[in-house]
Design a protein around this motif. Structure first.
Motif: not given
Length: 844
Positions: A306, A308, A409-410, A426-427, A442, A447, A450-451, A454, A460
């Motif tokens: 994964q 970002l 992705e947001h 996304r999840d 992503l 962003p 949460e992402s 991560n 990520y």
């Protein structure tokens, strides 16, 4: 052979059903195929999800028929749907119904004979002793012609016809088309002249005896001979008729006499996205190349990863997506590209199609049932290897998945919040990537919290593109304090009015366009440069109020004010859609001084027409884009310079790339910022940063002007500095202190019904049961929702917070909710509907 089948039906029932598999269906009953089963007094279409070795249930009914020759849902997709059902508290049947194209389970099939009439008789005779069921089917098709499979089954007297039809289709004895009962859509079929099966000598003989008066018929045969000499294998009938100038009736005569052989072939409905962009050889810059190298290495590894990709607006993220997909396809793998519905513009589709051509399929909400059906079927067959679309595209039936891209992705639109299953695409993409050993990328200039968290924590891998391509500078951003602007405008008006006319000051109304913004628009109009204006509220006036008594026009069905729409001169509720004529008199105090307050896109459009009478303004919001293709027509006009100003809601904030745009104006930054939701600052930052990124995307310097009544809000300060990191430092610290995501998991439990007292009682009951459960949860409420009534349904909320320090996966929270739900349902009233939303994106 298995004797039992576990079947899921597309119903809001949280269970599967076990059936016996009759001996004649045991060889075709597999997980992932559709089946017809007895359900109550009727028959229903379901999906086999498992073949258990045994069952303790007595008196089981048998499957009636198997529809498909092979699985239409792969084991990988079944596993994903099971996870969605378990995680988001949704029946598996509803998840599969959401994952499959609309009407898939209820489709009907039309059966056609594949053989020519002259060849049917001997084939029927041959099958009478070897396969009497097949002979019966072919006899009926020869006598009656094409018919529905259900009608054919009745006339042939067969217990389970679909298994027989699938085998006959595989043998080339017949062909079938699926139709959608509600929309009457069916697969598009193109007829081809089979030049290999067309006899040269027979055509020459026909030409010799054909009357010289039949010029078009003779020309048709000559063209066929020419094509055969060129070693063409086939040609579409429509193309052949166009080349020869012959008519369809002439073609039918040749087909009936056996001179020409025609076959039918399924073809996808082609959506028109305009002229494809010319594919240019783009050389990636160093940053893009470095990131692509990391991604291609991950794809080649065949393990789930994964990433970002945080890149500023205009940094070239889309080209990275394209090159990563190109590598993925080169490895024999497939790819999914998720794009928010609002950003799925023809411009972005054309860009992908220019690189990957007919391998790209697009899905979106405005497609017909037949078009969605085509995409699903042809993706399942492998005709399409890249699927682009909004959240539902995550369920595309692509095999050997290598890459999933989640652009922007947001975006909150990736979360389905208004119907079950309430999943976040996304999840789900991250989970599907894990199941498929695929890379998940992503991407966003802004962003989600949460992402970003991560990525910072190492879950990520963070990839950064901090600069625009070709060293194009970020736009300058200026803030206009609309409170000070109002004071200045009021003082100016007061100074200009004689003393005896100053009573007019009570009617003073502030313009939605500040002096600074007006000046900058004038400069752009003089230089023939483009302007984009954002006002994230449609209509003319969001409030209609009587200043004498304070009465406000509200919806009778919802706890929300009505919006005045200028075009149709009516009041409309943006939640239930109800419409009402505006009043001339206050119903409360009988006053006649009714005022239209607030600013919508229509009001801004009216002011622009007054301020800049020679400027061409295009408005893009939900009211102007209801017709198919309207979105593209507006953007095309603006892109080609036919309009000077593009005004709109958040539709104009994302995914647009117009080099001529040098000015972006935000009419009111406060619309989202002041909402009572813990994500309001984050969403404001994202929206303003995204719309600011539309300015100065070429060699021309860009400028952004943001109007607000909260000029010192920390969100705006970070927008001005283009500083995502500093914004999240401040935002995440506040979230940590209050135990909100990404430091806790949320569940929103909503009770709704027509009687408020019942809704309140059931909400309080659920909260009391939950408080008895184990777990270190914080329970907020129950209380009436911010919008307490929508569509005549009263709404009460219970918000549950579970810190990740004690419940990292949220498993304890879901277990407690499931146990509480089971206790609650033992005495719940049917008049109150209770839903559980895991990881909600909004709390209003």
């Amino acid at each position: 052979m298995n004797q039992f089948a576990e079947v899921v039906l597309p119903l809001a029932v949280d269970k599967s059903f076990t059936y016996l598999i009759p001996p004649d269906l045991q060889h075709v009953a597999k997980p992932g195929v559709r089946t017809v089963v007895p359900f109550g007094r009727k028959y229903a279409t379901g999906l086999i999800i498992d073949l258990p070795a045994s069952s303790q249930i007595k008196g089981l009914k048998s499957l009636k028929d198997i529809i498909d020759a092979g699985p239409v849902v792969s084991q990988e997709l079944l596993t994903l749907c099971r996870w969605v059902a378990e995680y988001y508290f949704a029946p598996l049947g509803e998840v599969l119904k959401s994952a499959l194209p609309h009407g898939f389970a209820a489709s009907k099939r039309v059966v056609y004979p594949s053989l020519l009439p002259a060849d049917l008789a001997p084939e029927i005779e041959r099958l009478r002793t070897q396969a009497p069921k097949r002979a019966r089917v072919l006899t009926l098709l020869a006598e009656i012609g094409p018919m529905l499979s259900a009608e054919l089954q009745r006339k042939a007297g067969l217990k389970n016809i679909n298994a027989v039809l699938n085998e006959m289709e595989h043998s080339g004895l017949l062909r079938m088309e699926e139709i959608m009962p509600r929309s009457r859509q069916k697969p598009k079929v193109v007829e081809y002249v089979d030049l290999n099966s067309t006899d040269h000598q027979r055509i020459t003989h026909a030409l010799a005896f054909l009357s010289s008066r039949k010029k078009k018929a003779r020309q048709l045969l000559r063209v066929i001979l020419q094509l055969k000499e060129q070693d063409r294998k086939d040609i579409p009938v429509a193309e052949l008729l166009k080349m020869s100038g012959a008519t369809s009736s002439t073609m039918k005569e040749f087909i009936a006499s056996g001179i020409v052989t025609v076959t039918s072939r399924e073809s996808a409905r082609v959506q028109d996205y305009g002229t494809e962009e010319q594919t240019l050889h783009i050389v990636l810059n160093q940053k893009q190349s470095d990131i692509l190298h990391v991604l291609t290495g991950a794809i080649d590894s065949g393990t789930a990863r994964q990433f970002l990709l945080h890149g500023v607006t205009g940094s070239g993220k889309t080209q990275v997506y394209i090159e990563a997909i190109r590598h993925c396809l080169g490895c024999g793998k497939t790819a999914i590209v998720l794009v928010p519905e609002i950003s799925l513009t023809p411009q972005i589709v054309r860009r992908f199609k220019s690189h990957f051509g007919d391998r790209v399929a697009v899905v979106h909400s405005r497609m017909s049932a037949g078009e969605r059906h085509d995409v699903w079927r042809l993706a399942l067959r492998g005709t399409y290897t890249v699927v682009i679309g909004p959240r539902s595209a995550i369920f595309a039936p692509l095999a050997n998945l290598g890459l999933i891209v989640v652009d922007e992705e947001h975006e909150a639109s990736y979360k389905q919040y208004d119907a079950s299953p309430r999943y976040h695409a996304r999840d789900v993409a991250v989970v599907r990537g894990m199941h498929s050993n695929a890379v998940v990328l992503l991407g966003s200039a802004t962003p989600s919290a949460e992402s970003y968290h991560n990525a910072l924590s190492g879950k990520y891998t963070l990839l950064e593109m901090p600069e625009r391509i070709d060293q194009v500078p970020m736009p300058d951003i200026r803030i206009v304090d609309m409170i000070e602007e109002r004071k200045r405008a009021y003082a100016t008006m007061k100074e200009l009015l004689p003393l005896d006319q100053r009573n007019k000051l009570k009617d003073f109304k502030q313009s939605s366009i500040s002096d600074l913004l007006r000046h900058e628009i004038e400069c752009r109009l003089e230089r023939k440069e483009g302007v984009i204006l954002l006002q994230n509220r449609r209509g003319f006036a969001p409030f209609v109020e009587c200043p004498d008594c304070g009465y406000t026009e509200t919806c009778e069905n919802c706890s929300i004010t009505l919006t005045y729409h200028l075009a149709k001169k009516h009041l409309r509720c943006h939640y239930c859609g109800s419409v009402r004529a505006p009043r001339n008199q206050c119903p409360n105090c009988k006053g006649s001084n009714i005022q239209l307050l607030g600013i919508g896109t229509q009001k801004v459009e009216q002011e622009l027409a007054t301020l800049f009478p020679n400027a061409s303004v295009l408005r893009m919001d939900l009211d102007t884009t209801t017709r198919k293709g309207a979105h593209d027509r507006i953007l095309k006009k603006f892109g080609e310079g036919e309009a000077d100003i593009l005004l709109g809601t958040q539709m104009v904030a994302k995914g647009l790339d117009f080099p001529r745009v040098t000015l972006v104006g935000v009419v009111s930054a406060d619309t989202q910022m002041l909402l009572p939701d813990f994500r309001s600052s984050e969403r404001t930052f994202q929206l303003l940063t995204q719309v600011a990124g539309r300015a100065g995307r070429s060699t021309l310097q860009g400028e952004v002007i943001i109007q607000t009544h909260q000029p010192h809000h920390y969100t705006l300060q970070h927008v001005v500095d283009h500083d995502v990191k500093r914004f999240f430092e401040e935002e995440l610290e506040e979230r940590r202190e209050l135990d909100y995501p990404p430091y806790a998991r949320l569940a929103l439990v909503e009770a709704k019904g027509e009687k408020e007292s019942d809704v309140q009682q059931h909400s309080e009951k659920f909260a009391a049961l939950l408080k008895r459960s184990d777990g270190t949860f914080t329970i907020l409420g129950p209380s009436a929702a911010v919008i307490a009534k929508i569509k005549n349904q009263y709404r009460w909320h219970v918000i549950v917070k579970s810190p990740k320090t004690t419940d990292p996966s949220g498993g304890r929270l879901r277990t407690a909710l499931r146990r509480t739900l089971a206790s609650y349902e033992q005495s719940a009233k049917r008049t109150v509907k209770l839903t559980i939303d895991i990881d909600p994106v909004g709390l209003m």
